[in-house]
Scaffold this active site. Sequence first.
Site, PDB file in Angstrom:
ATOM      1  N   ASP A  16      36.869 -23.577 -84.865  1.00 33.60           N
ATOM      2  CA  ASP A  16      35.692 -23.274 -85.672  1.00 33.60           C
ATOM      3  C   ASP A  16      34.551 -22.737 -84.801  1.00 33.60           C
ATOM      4  O   ASP A  16      34.459 -23.073 -83.627  1.00 33.60           O
ATOM      5  CB  ASP A  16      35.254 -24.562 -86.383  1.00 33.60           C
ATOM      6  CG  ASP A  16      34.397 -24.285 -87.589  1.00 33.60           C
ATOM      7  OD1 ASP A  16      34.212 -23.107 -87.953  1.00 33.60           O
ATOM      8  OD2 ASP A  16      33.882 -25.255 -88.179  1.00 33.60           O
ATOM      9  N   ASN A  18      33.425 -19.291 -84.651  1.00 33.49           N
ATOM     10  CA  ASN A  18      33.443 -17.875 -84.239  1.00 33.49           C
ATOM     11  C   ASN A  18      32.223 -17.131 -84.780  1.00 33.49           C
ATOM     12  O   ASN A  18      31.602 -16.328 -84.081  1.00 33.49           O
ATOM     13  CB  ASN A  18      34.693 -17.161 -84.768  1.00 33.49           C
ATOM     14  CG  ASN A  18      35.968 -17.714 -84.166  1.00 33.49           C
ATOM     15  OD1 ASN A  18      35.934 -18.386 -83.159  1.00 33.49           O
ATOM     16  ND2 ASN A  18      37.090 -17.432 -84.804  1.00 33.49           N
ATOM     17  N   ARG A  20      29.269 -18.343 -85.732  1.00 31.05           N
ATOM     18  CA  ARG A  20      28.018 -18.764 -85.092  1.00 31.05           C
ATOM     19  C   ARG A  20      27.903 -18.191 -83.672  1.00 31.05           C
ATOM     20  O   ARG A  20      26.833 -17.798 -83.233  1.00 31.05           O
ATOM     21  CB  ARG A  20      27.929 -20.301 -85.062  1.00 31.05           C
ATOM     22  CG  ARG A  20      27.334 -20.871 -86.341  1.00 31.05           C
ATOM     23  CD  ARG A  20      27.625 -22.333 -86.478  1.00 31.05           C
ATOM     24  NE  ARG A  20      29.002 -22.545 -86.917  1.00 31.05           N
ATOM     25  CZ  ARG A  20      29.578 -23.738 -86.991  1.00 31.05           C
ATOM     26  NH1 ARG A  20      28.910 -24.808 -86.645  1.00 31.05           N
ATOM     27  NH2 ARG A  20      30.805 -23.842 -87.425  1.00 31.05           N
ATOM     28  N   TRP A  21      29.036 -18.141 -82.993  1.00 27.68           N
ATOM     29  CA  TRP A  21      29.048 -17.580 -81.622  1.00 27.68           C
ATOM     30  C   TRP A  21      28.576 -16.122 -81.658  1.00 27.68           C
ATOM     31  O   TRP A  21      27.752 -15.702 -80.847  1.00 27.68           O
ATOM     32  CB  TRP A  21      30.475 -17.680 -81.057  1.00 27.68           C
ATOM     33  CG  TRP A  21      30.641 -17.157 -79.665  1.00 27.68           C
ATOM     34  CD1 TRP A  21      30.531 -17.877 -78.505  1.00 27.68           C
ATOM     35  CD2 TRP A  21      30.946 -15.810 -79.278  1.00 27.68           C
ATOM     36  NE1 TRP A  21      30.758 -17.061 -77.424  1.00 27.68           N
ATOM     37  CE2 TRP A  21      31.015 -15.785 -77.864  1.00 27.68           C
ATOM     38  CE3 TRP A  21      31.179 -14.626 -79.980  1.00 27.68           C
ATOM     39  CZ2 TRP A  21      31.304 -14.624 -77.142  1.00 27.68           C
ATOM     40  CZ3 TRP A  21      31.464 -13.467 -79.261  1.00 27.68           C
ATOM     41  CH2 TRP A  21      31.518 -13.475 -77.869  1.00 27.68           C
ATOM     42  N   HIS A  33      35.589 -13.494 -84.080  1.00 23.32           N
ATOM     43  CA  HIS A  33      37.033 -13.716 -84.257  1.00 23.32           C
ATOM     44  C   HIS A  33      37.828 -13.040 -83.137  1.00 23.32           C
ATOM     45  O   HIS A  33      38.804 -13.589 -82.642  1.00 23.32           O
ATOM     46  CB  HIS A  33      37.501 -13.190 -85.622  1.00 23.32           C
ATOM     47  CG  HIS A  33      36.861 -13.898 -86.791  1.00 23.32           C
ATOM     48  ND1 HIS A  33      36.688 -15.260 -86.822  1.00 23.32           N
ATOM     49  CD2 HIS A  33      36.364 -13.434 -87.971  1.00 23.32           C
ATOM     50  CE1 HIS A  33      36.104 -15.604 -87.962  1.00 23.32           C
ATOM     51  NE2 HIS A  33      35.889 -14.515 -88.676  1.00 23.32           N
ATOM     52  N   THR A  62      43.865 -21.382 -97.123  1.00 20.20           N
ATOM     53  CA  THR A  62      43.985 -20.863 -98.495  1.00 20.20           C
ATOM     54  C   THR A  62      42.589 -20.711 -99.123  1.00 20.20           C
ATOM     55  O   THR A  62      42.433 -19.990-100.103  1.00 20.20           O
ATOM     56  CB  THR A  62      44.862 -21.811 -99.358  1.00 20.20           C
ATOM     57  OG1 THR A  62      44.474 -23.162 -99.096  1.00 20.20           O
ATOM     58  CG2 THR A  62      46.330 -21.654 -99.043  1.00 20.20           C
ATOM     59  N   TRP A  65      40.183 -17.069 -98.476  1.00 20.99           N
ATOM     60  CA  TRP A  65      40.162 -15.865 -99.341  1.00 20.99           C
ATOM     61  C   TRP A  65      38.800 -15.682 -99.991  1.00 20.99           C
ATOM     62  O   TRP A  65      38.473 -14.592-100.461  1.00 20.99           O
ATOM     63  CB  TRP A  65      41.227 -15.990-100.443  1.00 20.99           C
ATOM     64  CG  TRP A  65      42.640 -15.943 -99.944  1.00 20.99           C
ATOM     65  CD1 TRP A  65      43.484 -17.006 -99.837  1.00 20.99           C
ATOM     66  CD2 TRP A  65      43.389 -14.787 -99.506  1.00 20.99           C
ATOM     67  NE1 TRP A  65      44.707 -16.589 -99.339  1.00 20.99           N
ATOM     68  CE2 TRP A  65      44.673 -15.246 -99.135  1.00 20.99           C
ATOM     69  CE3 TRP A  65      43.095 -13.431 -99.380  1.00 20.99           C
ATOM     70  CZ2 TRP A  65      45.672 -14.389 -98.656  1.00 20.99           C
ATOM     71  CZ3 TRP A  65      44.082 -12.577 -98.903  1.00 20.99           C
ATOM     72  CH2 TRP A  65      45.356 -13.055 -98.544  1.00 20.99           C
ATOM     73  N   ARG A  67      36.012 -15.666 -98.510  1.00 20.93           N
ATOM     74  CA  ARG A  67      35.088 -14.953 -97.600  1.00 20.93           C
ATOM     75  C   ARG A  67      34.927 -13.502 -98.057  1.00 20.93           C
ATOM     76  O   ARG A  67      35.761 -13.001 -98.819  1.00 20.93           O
ATOM     77  CB  ARG A  67      35.636 -14.999 -96.181  1.00 20.93           C
ATOM     78  CG  ARG A  67      35.649 -16.423 -95.669  1.00 20.93           C
ATOM     79  CD  ARG A  67      35.878 -16.496 -94.191  1.00 20.93           C
ATOM     80  NE  ARG A  67      35.686 -17.869 -93.778  1.00 20.93           N
ATOM     81  CZ  ARG A  67      35.337 -18.273 -92.564  1.00 20.93           C
ATOM     82  NH1 ARG A  67      35.156 -17.384 -91.624  1.00 20.93           N
ATOM     83  NH2 ARG A  67      35.171 -19.539 -92.295  1.00 20.93           N
ATOM     84  N   LEU A 127      56.761 -24.248 -75.091  1.00 24.52           N
ATOM     85  CA  LEU A 127      55.821 -24.636 -76.149  1.00 24.52           C
ATOM     86  C   LEU A 127      56.198 -24.024 -77.504  1.00 24.52           C
ATOM     87  O   LEU A 127      56.517 -22.831 -77.566  1.00 24.52           O
ATOM     88  CB  LEU A 127      54.425 -24.135 -75.738  1.00 24.52           C
ATOM     89  CG  LEU A 127      53.296 -24.333 -76.738  1.00 24.52           C
ATOM     90  CD1 LEU A 127      52.869 -25.795 -76.808  1.00 24.52           C
ATOM     91  CD2 LEU A 127      52.076 -23.475 -76.362  1.00 24.52           C
TER      92      LEU A 127
HETATM   93  C1  FPP Z   1      36.467 -20.313 -88.173  1.00 19.48           C
HETATM   94  O1  FPP Z   1      35.231 -19.896 -87.634  1.00 19.48           O
HETATM   95  C2  FPP Z   1      37.487 -19.401 -87.757  1.00 19.48           C
HETATM   96  C3  FPP Z   1      38.333 -18.712 -88.586  1.00 19.48           C
HETATM   97  C4  FPP Z   1      38.341 -18.841 -90.040  1.00 19.48           C
HETATM   98  C5  FPP Z   1      39.292 -17.759 -88.033  1.00 19.48           C
HETATM   99  C6  FPP Z   1      39.943 -18.241 -86.795  1.00 19.48           C
HETATM  100  C7  FPP Z   1      40.561 -17.107 -86.112  1.00 19.48           C
HETATM  101  C8  FPP Z   1      40.662 -16.966 -84.778  1.00 19.48           C
HETATM  102  C9  FPP Z   1      40.163 -17.950 -83.790  1.00 19.48           C
HETATM  103  C10 FPP Z   1      41.312 -15.794 -84.196  1.00 19.48           C
HETATM  104  C11 FPP Z   1      42.789 -15.962 -84.130  1.00 19.48           C
HETATM  105  C12 FPP Z   1      43.320 -15.351 -85.327  1.00 19.48           C
HETATM  106  C13 FPP Z   1      44.582 -14.977 -85.510  1.00 19.48           C
HETATM  107  C14 FPP Z   1      44.857 -14.233 -86.742  1.00 19.48           C
HETATM  108  C15 FPP Z   1      45.672 -15.223 -84.565  1.00 19.48           C
HETATM  109  P1  FPP Z   1      34.090 -19.452 -88.649  1.00 19.48           P
HETATM  110  O2  FPP Z   1      34.237 -18.011 -88.924  1.00 19.48           O
HETATM  111  O3  FPP Z   1      34.126 -20.343 -89.849  1.00 19.48           O
HETATM  112  O4  FPP Z   1      32.810 -19.719 -87.788  1.00 19.48           O
HETATM  113  P2  FPP Z   1      31.412 -20.257 -88.348  1.00 19.48           P
HETATM  114  O5  FPP Z   1      31.673 -21.616 -88.920  1.00 19.48           O
HETATM  115  O6  FPP Z   1      30.566 -20.294 -87.109  1.00 19.48           O
HETATM  116  O7  FPP Z   1      30.949 -19.265 -89.358  1.00 19.48           O
END
Ligand code: FPP
Length: 236
Positions: A16, A18, A20-21, A33, A62, A65, A67, A127
């Site tokens: 979780d 991405n 915010r980063w 992402h 699930t 979707w 978003r 793994l």
């Molecule tokens: C949650 O962060 C992250 C996701 C819903 C996507 C995760 C995907 C990756 C780490 C990349 C790898 C992906 C694949 C397809 C291999 P968020 O977007 O909810 O972050 P936020 O809470 O800060 O908004």
Amino acid sequence: MNANKLIPEHIAIVMDGNGRWAKKRGLTRVAGHKEGVNTLRKIVESCGKLGVDYLTVYAFSTENWKRPEKEVTFLMGLLKQYVKQEVPFLIENNVRLKFLGSREGLKVSVLKAMDSGEEQTKNQTGLTFNIAFNYGSRLEIKDSVRAIAQLVSKGKINPNEINETLIENYLYTAGMPDPSLLIRTSREMRLSNFLLWQLAYTEFYITDILWPDFSEQELLKAIDSYGSRNRRFGGI
Ligand code: FPP
């Protein structure tokens, strides 16, 4: 790598933070992402080196979707790109790729990428790396219940034969041990419909670090914390 460490057999991660980063850097959410994929590569490599048997990451739920369409489309494309780009690295590191989740609603091109990733890495013996994609735990449990109900209605089993093992045999994780350690980044304290059955006795480790900033050092911190827990599984 760390001979004295207690290494979890199965680590599950909710990646979780991405969005915010990216926001913190004035970038678009999808840039977060993309960076998340780089972190994932490092963590897969570390888990392999440490001798973890299973790593399961939550990449698309699930519920995701809901978003914005643009972000969903990006994540679908990222999955396809991931398989294309990372399979050689996975093979080099003896990693077997598996996808957990529903195939419903995914485009043929995405399904093809997933099948190809699994096929190309099926003989790797290190793994096992599970990517939960289009995954929802309640849906998984509902499908398991439905499959078992069908066995009952066809007279193949008697309702008294339904036990925990039978239910597990119909989950996406059939044949795998339950996660020993769950890591969730970016401080959120919820399960978000991830592995509800499988996490019954799992140790949780929540960190403030946003997923793109997660590192091998942070993974080792989580493993150290796990090593200090007294797992009782309901006993004393
Ligand atoms: C949650 O962060 C992250 C996701 C819903 C996507 C995760 C995907 C990756 C780490 C990349 C790898 C992906 C694949 C397809 C291999 P968020 O977007 O909810 O972050 P936020 O809470 O800060 O908004």
